[in-house]
Design a protein around this motif. Structure first.
Motif, short mmCIF file in Angstrom:
data_model
loop_
_atom_site.label_atom_id
_atom_site.label_comp_id
_atom_site.label_asym_id
_atom_site.label_seq_id
_atom_site.Cartn_x
_atom_site.Cartn_y
_atom_site.Cartn_z
N ALA A 1 0.86 -1.18 0.00
CA ALA A 1 0.00 0.00 0.00
C ALA A 1 0.90 1.24 0.00
N GLU B 1 -12.30 -11.10 1.40
CA GLU B 1 -11.60 -9.86 1.70
C GLU B 1 -11.36 -9.73 3.21
N TYR C 1 -8.31 -0.20 4.89
CA TYR C 1 -7.66 -1.07 3.90
C TYR C 1 -8.57 -2.26 3.62
N ARG C 2 -8.53 -2.69 2.36
CA ARG C 2 -9.19 -3.94 1.95
C ARG C 2 -8.14 -4.80 1.26
N ASP D 1 -7.61 -8.20 -0.73
CA ASP D 1 -8.34 -9.24 -1.47
C ASP D 1 -7.48 -10.50 -1.51
N ARG E 1 -4.65 -7.97 -4.26
CA ARG E 1 -4.70 -6.52 -4.40
C ARG E 1 -5.11 -5.85 -3.09
N THR E 2 -4.64 -4.61 -2.96
CA THR E 2 -4.98 -3.78 -1.81
C THR E 2 -5.78 -2.58 -2.29
N SER E 3 -6.88 -2.30 -1.60
CA SER E 3 -7.63 -1.06 -1.81
C SER E 3 -7.53 -0.24 -0.52
N GLU E 4 -7.45 1.06 -0.65
CA GLU E 4 -7.32 1.91 0.54
C GLU E 4 -8.07 3.21 0.34
N GLU E 5 -8.64 3.73 1.42
CA GLU E 5 -9.41 4.97 1.34
C GLU E 5 -9.56 5.58 2.74
#
Length: 479
Positions: free
Chosen positions: A282, A299, A335-336, A338, A343-347
């Motif tokens: 990330a 997830e 954070y997510r 998967d 994969r990493t998702s962040e917001e």
């Protein structure tokens, strides 16, 4: 035992973390029959405990807020009554300095070479057990921020029982924020240091012994502070903030934040082997505290208080540089990870409000939680917690409570009312100190209605200095 009050370190420079709301108190007291404004709810039964630094002797050299001797302040609530107690954590260092009646250690801002002893992983600093408090198997564990010995305390008397060895199965050190799973009775931890293995991860079983421990490979020495757990996994961190080893060899403490390195999150089965860990990358940052983490299908979601500038460019005197490093500037972040794709998702959850020291309903650790209760950090030269913020995961809304002008509080763990099932069916409890008057109280706030203000205020006979982490122990756990 009473000791002289410390108001300045040996540098001779006025240190704000030894003055005002931070100034140490010298007396250990027990007090009941306290004045109450409002009415203490009769369904609030248990004990609120908060740890923090309380220096007894002038440091050898410059004082850092993290250097103070660990002191626990506690409020025991029972059937509408309250009793206050404060006690030092009787660490090995506490005993050594008590015998000499003077400071024997330098702090993190000085060369530790001549210190009597440190932790087992090569940090020759004073382990003061001043950071967190975690309830496990009838006792409260007092921990230290750089990895040290967990000290076992009685949650009511605050007597230091001694170093917790987990039935003589713990080797090495113990990080600041172990995670207790109430459903399984397990306790999850890691330790780290400047020498290989740079990171070890372990599990204490419900029977009280370390049942699992693995060494994990990192590119070099790091400074992880917290971790997450879910029903099936643990989440560990390799963040691009680390001690400058060349400076360390010269006896200087210097942190480096390398923006060219990613933040990495290692997800490992709860009792997994080193080869089973999966690393997710990330954006570079630092994380002091995890709010909670849980699983949603394939997830893993983890909410944190994320610091994007953990090592500001300090200029001026050593004191001014210390103040710049200590300043909290964190935002709620998600954070997510998967597990299918890697994969990493962040917001951001809240990009605007500087909040830290998060708490949730302790019964929800590792499972999806709806509410988080954070402290609001004032924009000031030092860390001042001027209120509380409740985040709602379902609606995305937040509620706030302001302690009042020149009044600053503590981490406020969720205290469920007797028989509660919902995550806001209970109270938030916090020590609050008035900077102008030099007095303290305990505020009891309805967790569902922060904006209504406290339902009761318990006035204390002694000021409680601002400190670090807190916990709530329910009456059924005390039994």
């Amino acid at each position: 035992m009473a000791e002289p009050l410390v108001v300045m370190d040996e540098s001779g420079e006025p240190n704000p973390y030894l003055l005002g709301v931070y100034a140490p108190v010298k007396d250990e007291i027990t007090a009941g029959d306290l004045r109450v404004i409002g009415e203490i709810p009769r369904d609030l039964n248990g004990v609120y405990l908060r740890n923090g630094p309380n220096a007894r002797f002038p440091m050898k050299g410059r004082y850092h807020w993290f250097d103070g001797d660990g002191m626990v302040h506690a409020m025991h609530f029972e059937n509408g009554t309250a009793r206050y107690r404060n006690r030092y954590v009787r660490t090995r260092a506490f005993a050594s300095e008590s015998a000499e009646r003077r400071s024997l250690w330098t702090g993190v801002m000085e060369n530790p070479k001549g210190n009597p002893f440190g932790n087992t992983r090569g940090l020759n600093l004073k382990d003061s057990a001043n950071t967190d408090l975690v309830f496990h198997r009838g006792r409260v564990l007092a921990t230290w921020y750089l990895c040290g010995a967990p000290y076992s305390l009685d949650p009511l008397s605050l007597e230091t029982i001694g170093v917790e060895t987990f039935l003589d199965t713990l080797t090495g050190d113990f990080m600041a924020h172990p995670k207790a799973d109430e459903r399984t009775g397990e306790l999850f931890w890691f330790d780290y240091g400047p020498r290989r293995p740079y990171l070890r991860y372990g599990v204490v079983g419900a029977g009280g012994a370390v049942e699992h421990c693995v060494e994990l490979d990192l590119p070099g020495a790091r400074l992880p502070h917290d971790m997450g757990i879910t029903e099936n996994h643990a989440i560990l961190m390799d963040l691009p903030l680390y001690q400058d080893m060349e400076a360390a060899r010269q006896g200087r403490y210097k942190l480096t934040f390398d923006r060219d390195l990613p933040s990495r999150f290692g997800i490992i089965p709860r009792r997994g082997q080193a080869g089973e860990i999966r690393w997710f990358e990330a954006e570079p940052c630092y994380i002091y505290h995890v709010v909670n983490s849980w699983e949603e299908g394939e997830e893993i979601i983890m909410d944190v208080c994320r610091v994007s500038r953990p090592a500001p460019a300090g200029i001026g005197s050593p004191l001014s540089r210390m103040l710049s490093y200590l300043k909290l500037d964190a935002r709620m972040y998600r954070y997510r990870f998967d597990l299918r794709t890697g994969r990493t998702s962040e917001e951001y959850v809240d990009e605007d409000h500087n909040t830290e020291f998060p708490s949730i309903d302790a019964r929800r650790v590792g499972r999806r939680s709806r509410y988080a209760y954070n402290v609001s950090v004032k924009d000031a030269d030092t860390n001042l917690f001027d209120g509380l913020v409740r985040y709602d995961n379902e609606t995305g809304s937040k509620q706030t409570h302001h302690f009042g002008e020149h009044r600053y509080g503590s981490e406020a763990p969720f205290a469920p009312r007797d028989g509660a099932t919902a995550e806001d069916d209970g109270y938030l409890v916090s020590f609050v100190t008035d900077e102008r008057e030099g007095v303290s109280e305990v505020q009891i706030i309805d967790a569902a209605r922060l904006t209504d203000g406290p339902v009761a205020r318990v006035l204390l006979p002694q000021r409680v200095p601002l400190g670090f982490h807190a916990t709530w122990v329910r009456s059924d756990q005390l039994r």
